[in-house]
Design a protein around this motif. Structure first.
Motif, short mmCIF file in Angstrom:
data_model
loop_
_atom_site.label_atom_id
_atom_site.label_comp_id
_atom_site.label_asym_id
_atom_site.label_seq_id
_atom_site.Cartn_x
_atom_site.Cartn_y
_atom_site.Cartn_z
N SER A 41 -48.70 29.09 21.67
CA SER A 41 -48.14 28.50 20.44
C SER A 41 -46.65 28.20 20.63
N GLU A 68 -44.62 24.38 20.63
CA GLU A 68 -43.39 24.06 19.90
C GLU A 68 -42.36 23.42 20.84
N GLU A 108 -43.22 19.81 21.56
CA GLU A 108 -42.81 18.90 20.49
C GLU A 108 -41.33 18.56 20.60
#
Length: 296
Positions: free
Chosen positions: A166, A170, A173
């Motif tokens: 996870s 991030e 992105e």
């Protein structure tokens, strides 16, 4: 998901004794079985190994098999070799008749010091047919305990990996968001340098030429394709984490592919923030790789 680290112990008994199986497993690329037993036959050791192969897929497994006879099941018996004792008696009797020798009847201690013992201790040993059910039961119990521990460790590993994946998503992105910013920043820096040079010569900037240079830069520095594949690999990683099949090798392969995409991204990037982000990603990937090495 299962870890490759675990411990299990099981025992089985009948009126004659107890068979104990102790299993320890650690990381390994393949399934390795190291068998140590207390004088068990090759047949029984092979049966124990087959039990492990039916249950586990990877890991270095050390097996300890032992048998402890019960007090009632020891069946110790002292056997007298009558022929040997009679031969000793005859020889001693003849020796007593020889001249020059002291005439003394031999004592028990004398007899026990003779070179070849005439008393033998025999211990009745269980046959393979009698031991086989005990070995099976002890191995099943030990394997159940071992796999339970590996499953618990695997669940903890899964939670940790989910958090790390996870975190990487991030960061991915962020890399995507910086792609266009890098081109704009390059355009501004280029214009500043050109303007500074042309001001001294009273010349105006050629916007077309600047845009052409920016386009060439953008093409060389475009890491969008690598970051898209990076995201695809992360999605596959998450999908494999949900699988009930042994997945350690698949995850290890995916990490190699992710590293390749991240390295290419770093080689193309000119933005210091992107480079810093890649360093953070690679550090996290190394932590993930260490965890994956323990997954079956």
């Amino acid at each position: 998901m299962n870890s490759m680290t675990g411990y299990g112990r099981g025992s089985a008994e009948n009126g004659r004794g107890i068979v104990t199986a102790e299993l320890k497993s650690v990381n390994s690329r393949f399934l390795e079985i190291n068998m140590r037993s207390d004088h068990f036959s090759a047949f029984l050791e092979d049966r124990a190994s087959r039990k492990i192969k039916e249950t586990l897929h990877r890991g270095k497994v050390t097996v300890y098999l032992s048998f402890q006879p019960s007090a009632e099941g020891r069946n110790l018996k002292v056997v007298l070799d009558r022929n040997l004792l009679e031969a000793y008696a005859a020889a001693l009797t003849e020796g007593r008749r020889m001249k020059g020798l002291k005439h003394r009847k031999p004592s028990i201690s004398d007899l026990l010091t003779l070179p070849e013992p005439f008393l033998h201790v025999e211990k009745e040993v269980l046959s393979d047919e009698e031991l086989a059910p005990l070995v099976n039961e002890a191995m099943e119990k030990a394997l159940t305990e071992l796999t339970d521990m590996r499953a618990r460790e695997g669940a903890n590993l899964k939670k940790d990996l989910e958090k790390r994946i996870s975190f990487l998503k991030e960061k991915r992105e962020f890399l995507l968001s910086r792609q266009d910013d890098a081109a704009r920043a390059y355009e501004e820096r280029l214009k500043e340098r050109i303007n500074k040079i042309l001001e001294d010569r009273n010349l105006s900037i050629d916007e077309g030429r600047v845009l052409e240079e920016v386009a060439l830069f953008s093409e060389k520095a475009d890491y969008t394709e690598e970051v898209v594949r990076f995201g695809s690999h992360l999605d596959q990683f998450s999908h494999i984490l949900e699988s009930n099949e042994p997945s350690g090798r698949k995850l290890d392969f995916l990490l190699q592919e992710i590293n390749r995409e991240v390295n290419t991204t770093a080689s193309k990037a000119s933005d210091t923030e992107v480079v810093d982000c890649v360093i953070i990603i690679k550090t996290e990937l190394e932590k993930i790789r260490e965890q994956v090495q323990n997954i079956e």
